[in-house]
Write an enzyme that holds these catalytic residues in place. Structure first.
Site, PDB file in Angstrom:
ATOM      1  N   MET A 236       0.636  -0.919  -0.342  1.00  0.00           N
ATOM      2  CA  MET A 236       0.025   0.193   0.221  1.00  0.00           C
ATOM      3  C   MET A 236       0.654   1.572   0.232  1.00  0.00           C
ATOM      4  O   MET A 236       0.162   2.485   0.494  1.00  0.00           O
ATOM      5  CB  MET A 236      -1.410   0.007   1.007  1.00  0.00           C
ATOM      6  CG  MET A 236      -2.098  -0.908   1.240  1.00  0.00           C
ATOM      7  SD  MET A 236      -3.805  -0.997   2.258  1.00  0.00           S
ATOM      8  CE  MET A 236      -2.768  -0.429   3.290  1.00  0.00           C
TER       9      MET A 236
ATOM     10  N   ASN B  69       4.123   4.259   1.052  1.00  0.00           N
ATOM     11  CA  ASN B  69       4.839   3.974   1.988  1.00  0.00           C
ATOM     12  C   ASN B  69       5.524   3.391   2.645  1.00  0.00           C
ATOM     13  O   ASN B  69       5.626   3.014   3.695  1.00  0.00           O
ATOM     14  CB  ASN B  69       3.770   4.184   3.987  1.00  0.00           C
ATOM     15  CG  ASN B  69       4.303   5.531   4.316  1.00  0.00           C
ATOM     16  OD1 ASN B  69       4.293   5.060   5.121  1.00  0.00           O
ATOM     17  ND2 ASN B  69       5.355   6.689   3.904  1.00  0.00           N
TER      18      ASN B  69
ATOM     19  N   HIS C 185       9.209   1.314   2.999  1.00  0.00           N
ATOM     20  CA  HIS C 185      10.061   0.865   4.665  1.00  0.00           C
ATOM     21  C   HIS C 185      11.056  -0.406   3.982  1.00  0.00           C
ATOM     22  O   HIS C 185      10.290  -0.991   3.448  1.00  0.00           O
ATOM     23  CB  HIS C 185       9.658   0.869   5.975  1.00  0.00           C
ATOM     24  CG  HIS C 185       8.394  -0.024   6.278  1.00  0.00           C
ATOM     25  ND1 HIS C 185       8.172  -1.257   6.588  1.00  0.00           N
ATOM     26  CD2 HIS C 185       6.888   0.350   6.666  1.00  0.00           C
ATOM     27  CE1 HIS C 185       7.455  -1.457   6.479  1.00  0.00           C
ATOM     28  NE2 HIS C 185       6.232  -0.325   6.204  1.00  0.00           N
TER      29      HIS C 185
ATOM     30  N   HIS D 141       9.269  -3.448   2.972  1.00  0.00           N
ATOM     31  CA  HIS D 141       8.493  -3.902   1.903  1.00  0.00           C
ATOM     32  C   HIS D 141      10.119  -3.833   1.100  1.00  0.00           C
ATOM     33  O   HIS D 141       9.723  -4.554   0.612  1.00  0.00           O
ATOM     34  CB  HIS D 141       8.081  -2.565   1.172  1.00  0.00           C
ATOM     35  CG  HIS D 141       6.921  -1.663   2.229  1.00  0.00           C
ATOM     36  ND1 HIS D 141       6.677  -1.047   2.984  1.00  0.00           N
ATOM     37  CD2 HIS D 141       5.542  -2.421   1.996  1.00  0.00           C
ATOM     38  CE1 HIS D 141       5.726  -1.041   3.797  1.00  0.00           C
ATOM     39  NE2 HIS D 141       5.083  -1.580   3.485  1.00  0.00           N
TER      40      HIS D 141
ATOM     41  N   ASP E  12       2.496  -9.187   9.214  1.00  0.00           N
ATOM     42  CA  ASP E  12       0.768  -9.373   8.895  1.00  0.00           C
ATOM     43  C   ASP E  12       0.348 -11.335   8.040  1.00  0.00           C
ATOM     44  O   ASP E  12      -0.121 -11.605   7.747  1.00  0.00           O
ATOM     45  CB  ASP E  12       0.260  -9.082   8.222  1.00  0.00           C
ATOM     46  CG  ASP E  12       0.220  -7.314   7.679  1.00  0.00           C
ATOM     47  OD1 ASP E  12      -0.077  -7.119   9.138  1.00  0.00           O
ATOM     48  OD2 ASP E  12       1.470  -7.177   7.222  1.00  0.00           O
TER      49      ASP E  12
ATOM     50  N   GLN F 155      -2.841 -12.723   7.567  1.00  0.00           N
ATOM     51  CA  GLN F 155      -3.167 -12.150   6.540  1.00  0.00           C
ATOM     52  C   GLN F 155      -2.554 -12.786   5.486  1.00  0.00           C
ATOM     53  O   GLN F 155      -2.516 -14.098   4.624  1.00  0.00           O
ATOM     54  CB  GLN F 155      -2.554 -10.716   5.606  1.00  0.00           C
ATOM     55  CG  GLN F 155      -2.401 -10.411   5.271  1.00  0.00           C
ATOM     56  CD  GLN F 155      -2.161  -9.084   4.097  1.00  0.00           C
ATOM     57  OE1 GLN F 155      -3.007  -7.897   4.662  1.00  0.00           O
ATOM     58  NE2 GLN F 155      -0.973  -8.642   3.766  1.00  0.00           N
TER      59      GLN F 155
HETATM   60  O1  PAF Z   1       0.176  -5.680   3.964  1.00  0.00           O
HETATM   61  C1  PAF Z   1      -0.659  -5.214   2.415  1.00  0.00           C
HETATM   62  O2  PAF Z   1      -0.330  -4.101   2.707  1.00  0.00           O
HETATM   63  C2  PAF Z   1      -1.832  -5.090   2.148  1.00  0.00           C
HETATM   64  O3  PAF Z   1      -3.310  -5.323   2.839  1.00  0.00           O
HETATM   65  C3  PAF Z   1      -2.113  -5.583   0.760  1.00  0.00           C
HETATM   66  C4  PAF Z   1      -1.670  -7.212   0.833  1.00  0.00           C
HETATM   67  C5  PAF Z   1      -0.815  -4.443  -0.529  1.00  0.00           C
HETATM   68  C6  PAF Z   1      -3.653  -5.794  -0.066  1.00  0.00           C
HETATM   69  O4  PAF Z   1      -3.727  -4.540   0.343  1.00  0.00           O
END
Ligand code: PAF
Length: 283
Positions: free
Chosen positions: A30, A32, A34, A37, A152, A155
């Site tokens: 999403m 921003n 860091h 990522h 996450d 997720q």
């Molecule tokens: O983890 C995230 O940044 C978001 O949930 C993702 C996987 C990009 C989905 O929008």
């Protein structure tokens, strides 16, 4: 770096790579960006010929009173950070490209049970929003591999379940959490913390570590451990939404037979919600 806004263009570029027998690794974000990522991007680079990164603040995964409108959008800085990495394609779609009929009219992907517990208990539509957008990205890009952060954890499990349940032809890879020196997991939401909150925030990681130590040393009183950690966190004004010791393979509440653990927590510091987890196994 090739930057594209339209899903049709992204689909045809990726399709051409597929014809040329180039493998594709995808990192959804999403923005921003860091260090966490960038580690996902580095992992992707080790695993495939072509790297695709998306930056999209997905409205479908934010609740009505959540931070969608103020979520940091830092596309220029993000592009600069990615310039040091070999990214073949950066996909930065607009909302109407991803949701042509509007987010509320979108067909939804729902992963049952796993989506309703832990973070899903307080964020009822969050994980269907995540599963839906990730599914759409997979259909547009058709990657061989997609890389997600273990920070996450829930997720990651939901995406793995979706891929398995829907026979999606790709591999999901989980990458370790990056932490600041004091243990705080890197997160875009850390930027919301005041100086005082930032000083207290590492207690989240320290309480997870303490729980891990107790379990590894043979303590099976999981409810007592959870209660003790919640008390410590709350005393330091980290308001605990949940602190839970679970089975790492299915997120079911841990019991005396559990071997693979994950300890997960969500806390509020002021209005900022932080999550973190530690997974580990008994020998
Ligand atoms: O983890 C995230 O940044 C978001 O949930 C993702 C996987 C990009 C989905 O929008």
């Amino acid at each position: 770096m090739n930057i594209q806004k339209h899903s049709e263009n992204v689909h045809s570029i990726c399709h051409q790579w597929c014809i040329e027998r180039q493998t594709i690794a995808f990192v959804p974000t999403m923005g921003n960006l860091h260090a966490g990522h960038l580690k996902l991007v580095e992992k992707a680079q080790q695993l495939a010929d072509k790297i695709v990164v998306s930056i999209f603040v997905n409205p479908l995964q934010f609740g009505e009173n959540e931070d969608y409108s103020v979520y940091p959008r830092t596309i220029d800085e993000d592009r600069e950070k990615l310039a040091d990495h070999v990214v073949d394609l950066l996909f930065v779609p607009e909302v109407h490209d991803i949701y042509p009929n509007g987010p509320s009219e979108s067909t939804i992907v729902e992963v049952p049970t796993l989506s309703g517990i832990l973070c899903g208990a307080s964020r009822p539509r969050h994980f269907s929003g995540v599963a839906t957008v990730v599914n759409k990205f997979f259909n547009i890009i058709q990657p061989n591999i997609a890389v997600f952060g273990k920070k996450d954890f829930q997720q990651l499990m939901i995406i793995k379940r979706m891929v398995n349940d829907l026979n999606m032809p790709l591999t999901i890879v989980g990458e370790e959490t990056i932490r600041e020196q004091d243990g705080l997991a890197t997160s875009s939401r850390n930027a919301y913390l005041t100086t005082d909150e930032r000083e207290r925030a590492p207690l989240l990681f320290h309480s997870l570590s303490k729980a891990k130590q107790r379990i590894l040393s043979g303590d099976k009183q999981f409810t007592d451990i959870e209660d003790a950690m919640k008390l410590t966190l709350n005393q330091q004004k980290l308001t605990t939404e949940y602190f839970s010791i679970r089975n790492a393979t299915d997120l079911i509440v841990a019991d005396v037979n559990t071997k693979d653990f994950v300890v997960l927590a969500a806390v509020y510091l002021g209005s900022t919600r932080l999550i973190d987890n530690l997974s580990f196994s008994l020998k």
